[in-house]
Scaffold this motif. Structure first.
Motif, PDB file in Angstrom:
ATOM      1  N   VAL A 184       0.380  -1.436   0.003  1.00 35.73           N
ATOM      2  CA  VAL A 184      -0.244  -0.138   0.026  1.00 35.73           C
ATOM      3  C   VAL A 184       0.798   1.099   0.452  1.00 35.73           C
ATOM      4  O   VAL A 184       1.996   1.228   0.756  1.00 35.73           O
ATOM      5  CB  VAL A 184      -0.891   0.314   1.192  1.00 35.73           C
ATOM      6  CG1 VAL A 184      -1.608   1.290   1.283  1.00 35.73           C
ATOM      7  CG2 VAL A 184      -1.924  -0.710   1.169  1.00 35.73           C
ATOM      8  N   ASP A 185       0.029   1.713  -1.089  1.00 33.49           N
ATOM      9  CA  ASP A 185       1.188   3.822  -1.049  1.00 33.49           C
ATOM     10  C   ASP A 185       0.583   4.683  -0.933  1.00 33.49           C
ATOM     11  O   ASP A 185      -0.113   4.675  -2.174  1.00 33.49           O
ATOM     12  CB  ASP A 185       1.997   2.893  -2.694  1.00 33.49           C
ATOM     13  CG  ASP A 185       3.111   4.255  -2.041  1.00 33.49           C
ATOM     14  OD1 ASP A 185       2.988   5.302  -1.311  1.00 33.49           O
ATOM     15  OD2 ASP A 185       4.169   4.868  -3.223  1.00 33.49           O
ATOM     16  N   TYR A 186      -0.517   5.748  -0.404  1.00 33.18           N
ATOM     17  CA  TYR A 186      -0.955   6.853  -0.171  1.00 33.18           C
ATOM     18  C   TYR A 186      -0.073   7.857  -0.569  1.00 33.18           C
ATOM     19  O   TYR A 186       1.518   7.983  -0.073  1.00 33.18           O
ATOM     20  CB  TYR A 186      -1.651   6.638   1.236  1.00 33.18           C
ATOM     21  CG  TYR A 186      -2.112   5.893   1.364  1.00 33.18           C
ATOM     22  CD1 TYR A 186      -3.550   5.971   0.343  1.00 33.18           C
ATOM     23  CD2 TYR A 186      -2.132   5.216   2.382  1.00 33.18           C
ATOM     24  CE1 TYR A 186      -4.464   4.653   0.810  1.00 33.18           C
ATOM     25  CE2 TYR A 186      -2.680   3.929   2.839  1.00 33.18           C
ATOM     26  CZ  TYR A 186      -4.130   3.356   1.774  1.00 33.18           C
ATOM     27  OH  TYR A 186      -4.912   2.786   2.342  1.00 33.18           O
TER      28      TYR A 186
END
Length: 328
Positions: free
Chosen positions: A326-328
């Motif tokens: 996950v990469d915001y």
């Protein structure tokens, strides 16, 4: 029927003896076949709980137990908010008793068969394994210049490199460390008296030599391999003395594994860490390093390979989790 035939086929058993043979065998006979003291005590409590629930007072009353009685007991156990594993064990104990009674022709069927049990967690064991770095810290924690330190390092290595159960380690005698086919091995007596021979890896062999040199009991073949240490006292010849009896399993937990785990900071965030964690670590590490799972099963002394699979984390490595994608 002719009187002569009646006389020739006269009853060989008295009425009293016939009735005794017809009775359900006492529970003690079944309990006597359970080798583990811990299992025997747990099963005794489980059977006692069932007899109290059903109101059974005499052995022959086991004959009239039906599946409905067992289901009602299972529902009562669930209402007590007992853990699923506890309920499974209680039903297993009752089933084991009825299987024995069936084999003894004391009852006609096992009423526990067909009664659904809470599902087991078949994906992963609950006992936490530790990392390679934590294992190295644990092995290095005991002092190197005392008899207790040498003994404790050897105990930790035996657990971490060979996957022994705590009781198996405590039961080892000096003669159980022996050479077979040119290889030094541990002769281990496991559950249900199953024997296995486990090759001893080189680091543990070196630690065992150092421990024997310090303790002086290398040639006492029929005595305990791992012994209590009496305050690291010195004998007249300058060699530290231990007692000849086997080390207590509780001491393995408190004075060795738990003590050095706390010193190494392992217990801070590894909740549920215990002696069995070292067995879980050994199994997990072996599988991750491409050991054959059937060989690991034999190595650990498991009766069923499904138990061994609880330690197989190769397809569920934490670093492969989507959490890290996950990469915001």
């Amino acid at each position: 029927m002719p009187s002569s035939l009646t006389e020739n086929t006269s009853r060989l058993l008295t009425k009293e003896h016939f009735q005794q043979l017809a009775e359900v065998p006492p529970e003690l006979e079944w309990f006597a076949n359970i080798n583990s003291d811990k299992t025997r005590k747990a099963y005794q409590n489980d059977i006692k709980a069932f007899t109290q629930f059903t109101g059974i007072e005499h052995p022959e009353e086991f004959r009239i137990v039906t599946r409905a009685h067992v289901i009602a007991w299972r529902q009562t156990l669930a209402q007590q908010n007992l853990a699923d594993a506890t309920i499974r064990r209680k039903l297993s104990a009752l089933s084991s008793l009825f299987e024995y009674l069936c084999e003894s022709n004391a009852v006609t069927h096992n009423p526990v068969k067909g009664v659904k049990r809470p599902p087991a967690n078949n994906n992963e064991g609950k006992t936490p394994a530790i990392s390679n770095e934590q294992a190295r810290k644990l092995l290095e924690a005991p002092l190197e210049d005392t008899l207790k330190g040498k003994r404790d390092r050897t105990i930790l290595a035996t657990l971490l490199y060979h996957g022994l159960r705590r009781q198996e380690l405590c039961d080892l005698k000096v003669k159980d460390y022996q050479r077979r086919s040119g290889i030094m091995m541990f002769h281990v007596i496991g559950k249900r008296k199953k024997e296995r021979y486990i090759p001893v890896e080189p680091k543990t062999q070196r630690l065992l030599d150092e421990y024997f040199d310090a303790s002086g009991h290398r040639n006492e073949l029929d005595n305990a391999l791992f012994r209590p240490v009496r305050n690291n006292s010195r004998s007249h010849n300058g060699i530290s003395e231990g007692l000849n009896k086997h080390i207590n399993p509780r001491s393995i937990h408190r004075e060795v594994v738990q003590r050095y785990a706390e010193q190494s900071g392992i217990t801070v965030d590894t909740h549920g860490f215990c002696v069995h964690s070292l067995r879980a670590t050994a199994a997990t590490n072996a599988l991750e390093n491409k050991a054959d799972i059937a060989k690991v099963q034999e190595w650990l002394g498991h009766s069923n390979i499904s138990t061994t699979r609880l330690y197989d984390k190769r397809n569920s490595k934490p670093e492969d989790s989507p959490s890290f994608k996950v990469d915001y």
